[in-house]
Scaffold this active site. Sequence first.
Site, PDB file in Angstrom:
ATOM      1  N   ARG A  46      70.403   0.817  97.120  1.00  0.00           N
ATOM      2  CA  ARG A  46      70.065  -0.441  97.039  1.00  0.00           C
ATOM      3  C   ARG A  46      68.608  -0.199  96.332  1.00  0.00           C
ATOM      4  O   ARG A  46      68.229  -0.854  95.445  1.00  0.00           O
ATOM      5  CB  ARG A  46      69.817  -1.161  98.503  1.00  0.00           C
ATOM      6  N   TYR A  98      66.540 -25.146  83.552  1.00  0.00           N
ATOM      7  CA  TYR A  98      68.123 -24.832  83.839  1.00  0.00           C
ATOM      8  C   TYR A  98      68.359 -25.567  85.329  1.00  0.00           C
ATOM      9  O   TYR A  98      67.670 -25.312  86.435  1.00  0.00           O
ATOM     10  CB  TYR A  98      68.263 -23.421  83.791  1.00  0.00           C
ATOM     11  N   ASP A 170      61.042 -18.093  81.401  1.00  0.00           N
ATOM     12  CA  ASP A 170      62.747 -17.982  81.337  1.00  0.00           C
ATOM     13  C   ASP A 170      62.990 -17.693  79.637  1.00  0.00           C
ATOM     14  O   ASP A 170      62.963 -18.928  79.256  1.00  0.00           O
ATOM     15  CB  ASP A 170      63.224 -19.089  82.079  1.00  0.00           C
ATOM     16  N   LYS A 195      73.909 -14.116  79.871  1.00  0.00           N
ATOM     17  CA  LYS A 195      73.945 -14.841  78.632  1.00  0.00           C
ATOM     18  C   LYS A 195      74.140 -14.060  77.540  1.00  0.00           C
ATOM     19  O   LYS A 195      74.865 -13.062  77.382  1.00  0.00           O
ATOM     20  CB  LYS A 195      72.992 -16.050  78.627  1.00  0.00           C
TER      21      LYS A 195
END
Length: 381
Positions: A46, A98, A170, A195
């Site tokens: 992690r 978004y 972003d 994306k």
Amino acid sequence: MKFGTKVIHAGVHPDPLTGAVMTPIYQTSTYAQDAVGKHKGYEYARTKNPTRSVLESNVAALENGVDAAAFSSGLAAMDAIVKLLRSGDEIIASNDLYGGSYRLLDKIFKNFGIVSHFVDMRDPRNVEDKINEKTRLIWVETPTNPVLSIVDIEAVASLSKGKEIILVVDNTFASPYLQNPIDLGADLVLHSATKYLGGHSDVVLGIVIASTKELGEKIHFIQNSSGAVPGPMDSFLVLRGIKTLHLRMERACANAMHLARFLENHPKIAKVNYPGLESHPGHELAKKQMRAFGGMISFDLKDNSIENAKKVMESLDYFTLAESLGGVESLVSHPSSMTHASIPKEERLRSGLTDSLIRLSVGVEDIEDLQKDISDSLEKI
Ligand SMILES: *Cc1c(COP(=O)(O)O)cnc(C)c1O
């Protein structure tokens, strides 16, 4: 190193153990320690994983940042950034964000006493008006989704500079190939690597790039403490996708430019939103802060009919009706019922998102086929 070399070489080295040229997928949760308190820099997956570390170094270089931290999704990455704040702090965000980003701020963080103000950032004065002593974060998205407005990153950065405010951009829609917000004054950059970075619609992943060592450490602390990390296989897939980012973007931009011009001259189309068109209100600004104009287009039919918009979307062959964007294959979507359904209708209309708006994610197919597909579908209405 120039961009096309960076995507392939930055942070990537042959595996020291075997010489494997491609970064191995370190599918392990833990690491053997040589002695108590003595290890090779990896203790538990992690906290750190070698495949993920290579991806983080690579993307940090692409964005001209000093550090990066990868997450299990773009929204998990956003969640980590907002956790830099405390209850009572305020955020100023774009009003055509978004959909999922809006939901995270308005439906989750609001409950923890973090207030978000949504403003039209096409005019930076709207940001300035909302800045007060509680403002800790400015959240910019440019080009915006789905109307592709352009926000002046440098102008917004000049408002946050010297204050205790973190400017986040972003950069998902532009990708680091087209725009590097840190060079324009941003403190953090976010990508939904789902994306363009991944680029093949086969993985969900998010990444935050930091402009300073200190911010990088804070984000890594939250990454480890909250734990929304990506697996090694997903990190590998994004790393592989990035190797062709420059080639894919070049073709996607050329295809989108061609289709935007075609749509702009089509008798059944009322409006085309594409920053590469001279008619786009943000065209000059886009020319200044981006290297080209991206692969995303949205457009509205002259008759404004939802039925006809649906007919067009459903009769396309090569544009698959689906959410998401940035893959090699072209996609079409209906923002008001799909990606942006979680935004109230009044908010949507205020930013130009009508119910008949159609959004295209233009892929890297042959342009003749894409244009014929759209042309044929428009014939049907
Ligand atoms: C998809 C997307 C996100 C969210 O990313 P996920 O990987 O789906 O969690 C955030 N911002 C923008 C602009 C996006 O397109």
